[in-house]
Design an enzyme around this catalytic site. Structure first.
Site, PDB file in Angstrom:
ATOM      1  N   GLY A 159     -21.232  34.093 -54.452  1.00  0.00           N
ATOM      2  CA  GLY A 159     -22.493  33.427 -54.797  1.00  0.00           C
ATOM      3  C   GLY A 159     -23.465  34.339 -55.508  1.00  0.00           C
ATOM      4  O   GLY A 159     -23.363  35.564 -55.450  1.00  0.00           O
ATOM      5  N   TYR A 181     -27.086  36.846 -44.938  1.00  0.00           N
ATOM      6  CA  TYR A 181     -27.482  36.104 -43.733  1.00  0.00           C
ATOM      7  C   TYR A 181     -26.239  35.499 -43.073  1.00  0.00           C
ATOM      8  O   TYR A 181     -26.015  35.652 -41.860  1.00  0.00           O
ATOM      9  CB  TYR A 181     -28.467  35.006 -44.129  1.00  0.00           C
ATOM     10  N   ASN A 215     -31.994  34.721  -3.447  1.00  0.00           N
ATOM     11  CA  ASN A 215     -32.496  35.908  -4.161  1.00  0.00           C
ATOM     12  C   ASN A 215     -33.250  36.823  -3.199  1.00  0.00           C
ATOM     13  O   ASN A 215     -33.068  38.046  -3.211  1.00  0.00           O
ATOM     14  CB  ASN A 215     -33.449  35.516  -5.294  1.00  0.00           C
ATOM     15  N   ALA A 222     -15.640  48.511  -6.725  1.00  0.00           N
ATOM     16  CA  ALA A 222     -15.470  49.659  -7.636  1.00  0.00           C
ATOM     17  C   ALA A 222     -14.880  49.207  -8.970  1.00  0.00           C
ATOM     18  O   ALA A 222     -15.324  49.651 -10.040  1.00  0.00           O
ATOM     19  CB  ALA A 222     -14.574  50.718  -6.996  1.00  0.00           C
ATOM     20  N   ARG A 246     -34.907  32.388 -16.427  1.00  0.00           N
ATOM     21  CA  ARG A 246     -34.136  32.081 -15.235  1.00  0.00           C
ATOM     22  C   ARG A 246     -34.920  31.072 -14.393  1.00  0.00           C
ATOM     23  O   ARG A 246     -36.119  30.845 -14.614  1.00  0.00           O
ATOM     24  CB  ARG A 246     -33.876  33.348 -14.425  1.00  0.00           C
ATOM     25  N   HIS A 247     -34.238  30.478 -13.456  1.00  0.00           N
ATOM     26  CA  HIS A 247     -34.876  29.620 -12.467  1.00  0.00           C
ATOM     27  C   HIS A 247     -35.928  30.427 -11.698  1.00  0.00           C
ATOM     28  O   HIS A 247     -35.939  31.664 -11.743  1.00  0.00           O
ATOM     29  CB  HIS A 247     -33.816  29.110 -11.493  1.00  0.00           C
ATOM     30  N   ARG A 294     -31.481  25.287  -8.073  1.00  0.00           N
ATOM     31  CA  ARG A 294     -32.627  26.137  -8.395  1.00  0.00           C
ATOM     32  C   ARG A 294     -33.129  25.952  -9.821  1.00  0.00           C
ATOM     33  O   ARG A 294     -34.320  26.079 -10.074  1.00  0.00           O
ATOM     34  CB  ARG A 294     -32.318  27.607  -8.096  1.00  0.00           C
ATOM     35  N   HIS A 333     -29.492  31.188 -15.426  1.00  0.00           N
ATOM     36  CA  HIS A 333     -29.226  32.177 -14.372  1.00  0.00           C
ATOM     37  C   HIS A 333     -29.049  33.562 -15.000  1.00  0.00           C
ATOM     38  O   HIS A 333     -28.870  33.681 -16.212  1.00  0.00           O
ATOM     39  CB  HIS A 333     -27.966  31.790 -13.601  1.00  0.00           C
ATOM     40  N   GLN A 334     -29.053  34.605 -14.158  1.00  0.00           N
ATOM     41  CA  GLN A 334     -29.027  35.975 -14.665  1.00  0.00           C
ATOM     42  C   GLN A 334     -27.824  36.266 -15.572  1.00  0.00           C
ATOM     43  O   GLN A 334     -27.993  36.709 -16.716  1.00  0.00           O
ATOM     44  CB  GLN A 334     -29.032  36.969 -13.500  1.00  0.00           C
ATOM     45  N   TYR A 336     -26.300  37.650 -63.506  1.00  0.00           N
ATOM     46  CA  TYR A 336     -25.045  37.130 -62.955  1.00  0.00           C
ATOM     47  C   TYR A 336     -24.732  35.706 -63.428  1.00  0.00           C
ATOM     48  O   TYR A 336     -23.586  35.277 -63.395  1.00  0.00           O
ATOM     49  CB  TYR A 336     -25.105  37.116 -61.423  1.00  0.00           C
ATOM     50  N   LYS A 364     -17.447  45.937 -15.926  1.00  0.00           N
ATOM     51  CA  LYS A 364     -18.155  44.747 -15.442  1.00  0.00           C
ATOM     52  C   LYS A 364     -17.935  43.538 -16.349  1.00  0.00           C
ATOM     53  O   LYS A 364     -17.934  42.397 -15.885  1.00  0.00           O
ATOM     54  CB  LYS A 364     -19.659  45.060 -15.319  1.00  0.00           C
ATOM     55  N   GLU A 417     -24.215  29.306 -13.006  1.00  0.00           N
ATOM     56  CA  GLU A 417     -24.094  30.756 -12.868  1.00  0.00           C
ATOM     57  C   GLU A 417     -22.626  31.171 -12.766  1.00  0.00           C
ATOM     58  O   GLU A 417     -21.755  30.374 -12.385  1.00  0.00           O
ATOM     59  CB  GLU A 417     -24.874  31.217 -11.627  1.00  0.00           C
TER      60      GLU A 417
END
Length: 465
Positions: A42, A50, A259, A345, A252-253, A302, A387-388, A194, A351, A322
Site C-alpha cells: 500500500g 498500524y 479475598n 513450586a 475487577r469485582h 462477585r 477477575h485478577q 509512489y 506460572k 476466573e
C-alpha cells in the site's frame, strides 16, 4: 538431506517434477506448518504499520511467535538525516539503491528469525507497491520455504489519510525539526512519488497469491486463496478491528469475602468494602458520561453483584470467569504449600504454562478469552468487570506484554484501568476509587526450587485474615 524446516510454495505458473521437489534449493511442496511471511502492500499513510503492529501483538498473544520488520526503520538507521521527499523520487538512483539495500537487510533478518530463531510468522512492513518487488519477495520465500500472505490497505478517503499523517507521521523521526505544515506538505509529496508506479493486487493477475485487500479501513474486503489455519486467523482478526476512537475500561469485582480470607477462586459474594466499591464504580461511570457504554461481567457472583450496583444493563460472559484453580479452589496459599508443595513450586517456575490439577493455566485462559478480545475489537466503549487472572490476560493483549510478564501484571482491587487506543499502542490511565481493599498480588519468590522450605515459598504471600 532436506532440512526439516525447509519447504516452498510451487513457483507460480509452473508444473514441478519429482526431481525438483526433492531439491534443497528449490523445493515445491510446502509443509502445513512451515513459517509464514506476511507482506504489507500500500501507499504511505494507509495504516500498514498500524496493521503490522496489531497483527504482531495479536499473534504473539495467542502463542504464535511473531516479529515485525519495518523497512522504514532500516532506512532511518541507514540514512541518519532525512532531508525531503526527494529521497523517494523514482528517478533518484541513490535513494533507490539505499531503499533496496534496506529491504534486503530486512529480508535477511526475516530469514534469521524464521529459519534459525524459531519464529513462526514474520511481518514484512513496507510499501511493496510494485508487482516486481512482490515477485522478489515471493521468490525469497520459495527459496527459504515460507508461505506468503499479502495484506494490502487501500484508502482513497482524504480525511482518513490526513488524520493518519497528523496522528502518526508528524511524530516520526523524519520530521522532528519541521513545522506541521512543512511536514504534511513533504509527506504528501512523498506519497506522490509512489502513486505512478503503484500496482494494486489484482483479482486476475494475482489470482495465484494469498492475500486480503482491506478497502477504506474496513468498509470492504477482498480475500483470495486462504491456504491454512494461520492465514484464516489473520483474515478473521483483520476483519474485526476498527479505528473508531473509543475507550475500554477494565476493573475487577469489588473485594469478596474469600479475598479477605486470602482464599483463591471460589464463588463468594462481596464484602462490605466490595459493595462500597460497586457503588463508587456506579458513580464513576455516571460521571464519565460515556456514549453507548456496554458492561460485561463473568457469570460469577462477585462480578454480577458489582455490576448490579451500576443500575445499567450488563451482559454475562462465561469466558470471563476466573481461572479454574482445580483442586486448589478456595484454598489459601499456605494450604496449597502444605498439601501440594510440588505443585506450588512448579507453578512458581512457570506460572504462565502451569496448569492446576483438574484446573487451568494462564495459557488455557488466553485461549478461552480470544472470543472476548475479538468482540472487544469490534465494539466501541466497554466496561469489563472481571477477575485478577482474566484482567491480566486482557491487559497483556492491549499492552503487548510477554507470556513471562503476563501472570505478574498488577491488577489491584478497587482500581479502574482506562485503555484508549492510540496510533501504535494503548494509553493507560489508572484510576483508584479510594475504597480500601486487601492486596491479592503475590510476586514470584526468589527460590522456586521444589526442595525449598515452606518459609521461602510463602515469603511473597500478601497479608490476609
Amino acid at each position: 538431506l532436506v532440512q526439516k524446516r525447509l519447504c516452498a510454495v510451487r513457483p507460480l505458473g509452473k508444473e514441478v517434477n519429482k526431481t525438483t521437489a526433492r531439491s534443497p534449493v528449490s523445493l515445491s511442496v510446502c509443509m502445513t506448518n512451515c513459517p509464514t511471511l506476511i507482506v504489507t502492500v500500500g501507499l504511505p499513510a494507509r495504516g500498514k504499520t498500524y496493521i503490522s503492529k496489531k497483527l504482531t501483538r495479536y499473534l504473539n498473544w495467542i502463542g504464535v511467535p511473531t516479529k515485525e520488520f519495518n523497512v522504514g526503520q532500516y532506512r532511518r538507521e541507514c540514512v541518519k538525516i532525512y532531508k525531503s521527499f526527494e529521497f523517494f523520487r523514482p528517478d533518484n538512483e541513490e535513494g533507490l539503491k539505499i531503499r533496496k539495500q534496506c529491504a534486503s537487510a530486512a529480508l535477511n533478518d526475516v530469514r534469521q528469525y524464521l529459519s534459525e530463531e524459531g519464529g513462526q510468522v514474520a511481518v514484512f512492513d513496507a510499501t511493496n507497491t510494485t508487482r516486481e518487488r512482490r515477485g522478489t519477495i515471493v521468490k525469497f520465500a520459495e527459496q527459504n520455504g515460507y508461505k506468503v500472505f499479502f495484506v494490502e490497505s487501500v484508502c482513497e478517503d482524504p480525511e482518513v489519510i490526513a488524520e493518519n499523517i497528523v496522528q502518526v507521521k508528524l511524530s516520526s523521526p523524519d520530521y522532528t525539526d519541521c513545522s506541521t505544515d512543512e511536514a504534511v506538505d513533504d509527506f504528501m509529496k512523498r506519497i506522490k512519488c509512489y502513486e505512478n508506479s503503484y500496482q494494486t493486487l489484482d483479482e486476475v493477475l494475482d489470482r495465484e497469491l494469498s492475500y486480503i485487500k482491506i478497502m477504506d479501513v474496513g468498509r470492504r474486503y477482498l480475500v483470495n486463496r486462504v491456504l491454512d489455519h494461520i492465514q484464516s486467523r489473520i483474515v478473521y482478526y483483520l476483519m474485526n478491528i476498527h479505528i473508531t476512537p473509543r475507550s475500554i475500561y477494565l476493573c475487577r469485582h469489588g473485594e469478596s469475602e474469600l479475598n479477605i480470607k486470602g482464599r483463591i477462586g471460589g464463588d463468594s459474594g462481596l464484602s462490605a468494602r466490595g459493595k462500597q466499591f460497586a457503588r463508587c464504580l456506579g458513580n464513576f461511570i455516571q460521571d464519565q458520561n460515556i456514549r453507548e457504554l456496554k458492561v460485561w461481567t463473568s457469570q460469577m457472583r462477585r462480578t454480577i453483584q458489582t455490576a448490579e450496583a451500576l443500575t445499567v444493563p450488563y451482559e454475562q460472559w462465561k469466558a470471563l470467569n476466573e481461572i479454574d484453580a482445580g483442586v486448589c479452589e478456595e484454598m489459601m496459599y499456605e494450604e496449597i504449600q502444605e498439601h501440594y508443595p510440588l505443585e506450588f513450586a512448579l507453578r512458581d517456575q512457570d506460572k504462565y504454562r502451569y496448569r492446576y490439577p483438574k484446573g487451568e493455566s494462564y495459557e488455557d485462559l488466553v485461549q478461552r478469552l480470544e472470543p472476548v478480545i475479538m468482540e472487544l475489537e469490534r465494539q466501541e466503549n466497554v466496561l469489563v468487570i472481571c477477575h485478577q487472572a482474566v484482567m491480566r490476560c486482557l491487559l497483556a493483549y492491549f499492552l503487548d506484554k510477554s507470556a513471562e510478564e503476563l501472570p505478574y501484571l498488577k491488577c489491584p482491587l478497587h482500581t479502574v484501568l482506562k485503555l484508549t487506543p492510540v496510533a501504535y499502542g494503548c494509553k493507560v490511565e489508572s484510576i483508584s476509587l479510594n475504597v480500601e481493599a486487601v492486596n491479592t498480588h503475590r510476586d514470584r519468590p526468589e527460590n522456586v526450587d521444589i526442595s525449598r522450605q515452606a518459609e521461602e515459598a510463602l515469603v511473597t504471600v500478601p497479608a490476609h485474615q
